[in-house]
Each structure stands twice: as structure tokens, then as C-alpha cells.
Design an enzyme around this catalytic site. Sequence first.
Site, mmCIF file in Angstrom:
data_model
loop_
_atom_site.group_PDB
_atom_site.id
_atom_site.type_symbol
_atom_site.label_atom_id
_atom_site.label_comp_id
_atom_site.label_asym_id
_atom_site.label_seq_id
_atom_site.Cartn_x
_atom_site.Cartn_y
_atom_site.Cartn_z
ATOM 1 N N PRO A 170 -4.466 2.631 -12.743
ATOM 2 C CA PRO A 170 -3.264 3.517 -12.009
ATOM 3 C C PRO A 170 -2.064 2.837 -11.902
ATOM 4 O O PRO A 170 -1.757 1.754 -11.180
ATOM 5 C CB PRO A 170 -3.974 3.925 -10.714
ATOM 6 C CG PRO A 170 -5.058 2.808 -10.562
ATOM 7 C CD PRO A 170 -5.476 2.387 -11.715
ATOM 8 N N ASP A 194 -1.036 -2.567 -10.870
ATOM 9 C CA ASP A 194 -2.151 -1.850 -10.879
ATOM 10 C C ASP A 194 -2.732 -1.616 -9.235
ATOM 11 O O ASP A 194 -2.966 -2.527 -8.554
ATOM 12 C CB ASP A 194 -3.412 -2.861 -11.353
ATOM 13 C CG ASP A 194 -4.936 -1.961 -11.424
ATOM 14 O OD1 ASP A 194 -4.758 -0.860 -11.024
ATOM 15 O OD2 ASP A 194 -5.511 -2.580 -12.365
ATOM 16 N N HIS A 195 -2.756 -0.252 -9.236
ATOM 17 C CA HIS A 195 -2.564 0.201 -7.676
ATOM 18 C C HIS A 195 -3.916 -0.006 -7.243
ATOM 19 O O HIS A 195 -4.287 0.187 -5.914
ATOM 20 C CB HIS A 195 -2.172 1.600 -7.638
ATOM 21 C CG HIS A 195 -1.565 1.918 -6.529
ATOM 22 N ND1 HIS A 195 -1.671 1.130 -5.294
ATOM 23 C CD2 HIS A 195 -0.524 2.997 -5.917
ATOM 24 C CE1 HIS A 195 -0.846 1.558 -3.973
ATOM 25 N NE2 HIS A 195 -0.529 2.811 -4.659
ATOM 26 N N ARG A 196 -4.863 -0.183 -8.003
ATOM 27 C CA ARG A 196 -6.524 -0.618 -7.727
ATOM 28 C C ARG A 196 -6.179 -1.946 -6.788
ATOM 29 O O ARG A 196 -7.018 -2.145 -5.768
ATOM 30 C CB ARG A 196 -7.266 -0.635 -8.845
ATOM 31 C CG ARG A 196 -7.678 0.795 -9.507
ATOM 32 C CD ARG A 196 -8.480 0.480 -10.892
ATOM 33 N NE ARG A 196 -7.814 -0.278 -11.550
ATOM 34 C CZ ARG A 196 -8.268 -0.922 -12.806
ATOM 35 N NH1 ARG A 196 -9.684 -0.371 -12.860
ATOM 36 N NH2 ARG A 196 -7.942 -1.694 -13.488
ATOM 37 N N VAL A 254 -3.062 -3.772 -6.341
ATOM 38 C CA VAL A 254 -2.068 -4.090 -5.581
ATOM 39 C C VAL A 254 -1.353 -2.795 -4.635
ATOM 40 O O VAL A 254 -1.078 -1.771 -5.301
ATOM 41 C CB VAL A 254 -0.847 -4.529 -6.337
ATOM 42 C CG1 VAL A 254 0.625 -4.962 -5.826
ATOM 43 C CG2 VAL A 254 -1.452 -5.735 -7.331
#
Length: 469
Positions: free
Chosen positions: A263, A439-441, A443
Amino acid sequence: MTETQTSQRFREFKMPDVGEGLTEAEILKWYVQPGDTVTDGQVVCEVETAKAAVELPIPYDGVVHELRFGEGVTVDVGQVIITVDVAPGTALPAAPAAAPEPVVADAPKGRTPVLVGYGVSEASTKRRPRKGNATAVPEQAQPAQQAAAALQAEMNGHSGAVTATAPAPAGARPLAKPPVRKLAKDLGIDLATITPTGPDGVVTREDVHAAVAAPQAQPVAEPAVVTSAPVAVDAGARETRTPIKGVRKAIATAMVNSAFTAPHVTEFVTFDVTRTMKLVEELKADKDMAGVRVNPLLLISKALLVAIKRNPDVNAAWDEANQEIVHKSYVNLGIAAATPRGLIVPNIKDAHAKTLPELAASLGELVTTAREGKTSPAAMQGGTVTITNVGVFGIDTGTPILNPGESAILAVGAIKLQPWVHKGKVKPRQVTTLALSFDHRLVDGELGSRVLADVAAILEQPKRLITWA
């Protein structure tokens, strides 16, 4: 000479896996021809994998006996590409008076017997279709088959590899899977009249449907030339088509996987880099930087490395298989480079440990090697974060897609002279925009914002390179 002696005399060199996990490579150029003398370690050809162009050395001394594939042909890893006579001058056994019928032994489990050897295993049915065919025919082949192979070789030599295989010879059983045979039978189509387009001359479901759409007798088509450049169908064509292969194919696969797996979040910051541009000019005159290229990208790279040091959690990877976050204490800094073969991302190993002159030297070497097309597959593996400089094209900013396996990518926009409020007054200043995708997983927004803000702060006040490093 016995059969064992013959097999020992002619050594076969197979397409190696020149990178981690590669399955195929395209032969770009042969440096030798049959009859040429070669020595152990001599480069005989250049191939292009999904990662880079690589030169292959031969591990034998001798005389080139046969080149199994022409230039422009994609070959699977493990296939023989060249044979070498390691005992030239030795007499060969006399040829038999009449060539016997080809003998097909029991096929290995999961493989379909074909004219020469066996077809691909079930596990490899998804590989890329051949862009050309080998011209070699075994001594046991029938005269008619040898003639057909000679004609094929002549076409390959003059017009490049063909994209389709001619219909099966009269009396021969066309190659097709059972569901395709049933479809052809239900539709009243004779498989022997169809020109197959599948791997190794296999008739596909699409071939059958095409035959239904055009049931009249199919004339023998001129071979379509396959090259790496766009090819127009005719002089008045409004479209051109380029085969998707090599680096371009790898880029497409990697970007799709990245975009739909990680994401993405992208944040932007626009700021004054006038002091950084002045420092660049001062460093160019510094004797400690003599012999290396100094440019804004060097200081931007150093600023990102310092920001990562201050925010180490951003330098991580998502391990889906083990359901773990892998925190990395090293930074392999990727630099996106546009090359004639497409975009590649080699990285500077352990960039976090390099001094500014060392980082400058590594950047210069990376760019030069990429432009020459000599980047090795190893140089493009193991990256942790990447910088892409779209500013060199005059672009203000963008929303970059993560390099697969990495946590962040920084896009650098063009540096332009713009009106800017400086010390309470509007003045012309050097201004740029950075965009950080992450990467929102891995960060969160807070962490991504801190990293981007730190990079901008360092480039606004370059002395922070000293106080924060």
C-alpha cells in the site's frame, strides 16, 4: 571412435543462471562463429536477462562446432547454446549409409515426446513463448526434416527468428493438448491445417478459434521479423509493435507486483535549496573532491542517508512468507537509471558507511556502468531504499512506485529559480520539490513525514550534514 569418445570430444555449454533465480535470457550478440578457435575464459556471446546484459565466457579450449541459437532468440536456462570441439583434428566415425527412423524413448514423467528430445515439463508451461527456433537437427533426422531445418536456418539467418511454426508435415500428428483437440473436433477443424503459435509448435485454443474465423485455406505467410526495435506491419501502418521481453518485461512485472502488493503513500515537500547549490559549487573546487563528480544528487543522497540514520525504522522490509518485519542496519542505496534497455535500479552497497568522496565515486561508477549497459545482476539485488531523479527531465515531482522489497523511494524534482520568501522578503531562490513514497505496512505517516522533513531540513541548511551525521 566410440560413442563415449565422441561425447567427450564435443563439449556442450548451457545457458547459465547469470542472476538469482532467472529462467531465461536473450542472446544479443555472438562474438564467435563455427570454426573459430576459443580458449578457456574467452567471452563468446552477450545475453540480456530480465536484469542486465551479461557477457558469457566459455569454459573450454577448442574449436566452435555449433551455435544452437541465433541472435535475438530467447533461451531457457539450462539449454545448450554452443558446442565446442575440444579435440579438433580427430577423425569422426563414418556416417551410416542410411539414416534410421528417429527413436522416441519412453518420455520422462510429465513430459510430452516431440521430434527432438522431450517437451517442457508441466511445471514450466507458463514460460515465455519462443521468439525463434534452434536450427540444429540431429544426425538421425529424416532428409525431409533436414531440408526443412535448412530452410528454417536460412530464414533465421536473413530475416530473424519467426514467431509461428509452419503446419505439421503431411502424415505427422500435430502437437496439441487434449482440450484443444476436442475443441477442434467439435468445430470441425483439421489441426494439420493450422499454423501453431504455441511453444515448440503446439497448437493453442486461440489458433483453433482463428481458424474458425477464417475457414478458407490459409496461405503460407511470410515470416514476421522479431527485433528489439518497434516494427511496423507495412509502410503505411499506423501502429507498431515491440516484443515485451528482457528488462522491459521485468520492469512491468515488478511494478505491477509492487503497486498491488504494498500500500503506497506519497508525501511532498517544496523548499529552498539555494544553500545546497552553493555548497555544490564549493565542493567542486575542494581538493579532497578532486577526480569525482559533484552534483546536487550527491548531497541529496547524503541527506537521505542521514535522515535514515535518524529514523532507522524506515529502512526495513516486509517478509510476507514469515510474517516478519526485517529491520536492516545497513543501507544499500538504489539509484534509478534510465538506459537504452529501460529503467534499472542498481544500488550502492553499504552506502551508509561511505564518506562523501567515496559516495561520489560510487555514484559516478554506478551511472557510467548503467549507461554502458554493463550493470551486473548482483548490483541490482539487495537494495533497501531508492532515489529517482525526475528533475533531470525538467519535471517538478511525481509519485514513484516502490522498488520491490524496499520500504521507501525518494523522487527528486527539478531545481528552479523561483520567487521565494526569504528573511521576510520575496527573492529569487533555488527551489525544488521532493516526493517520498513508502510502504504503509511498514512506515506510518508520522515516520514517513519525519524522514521527508529531515531530508528537506538538511538540504535547506547543509551544515546539518555535520551536526546530524
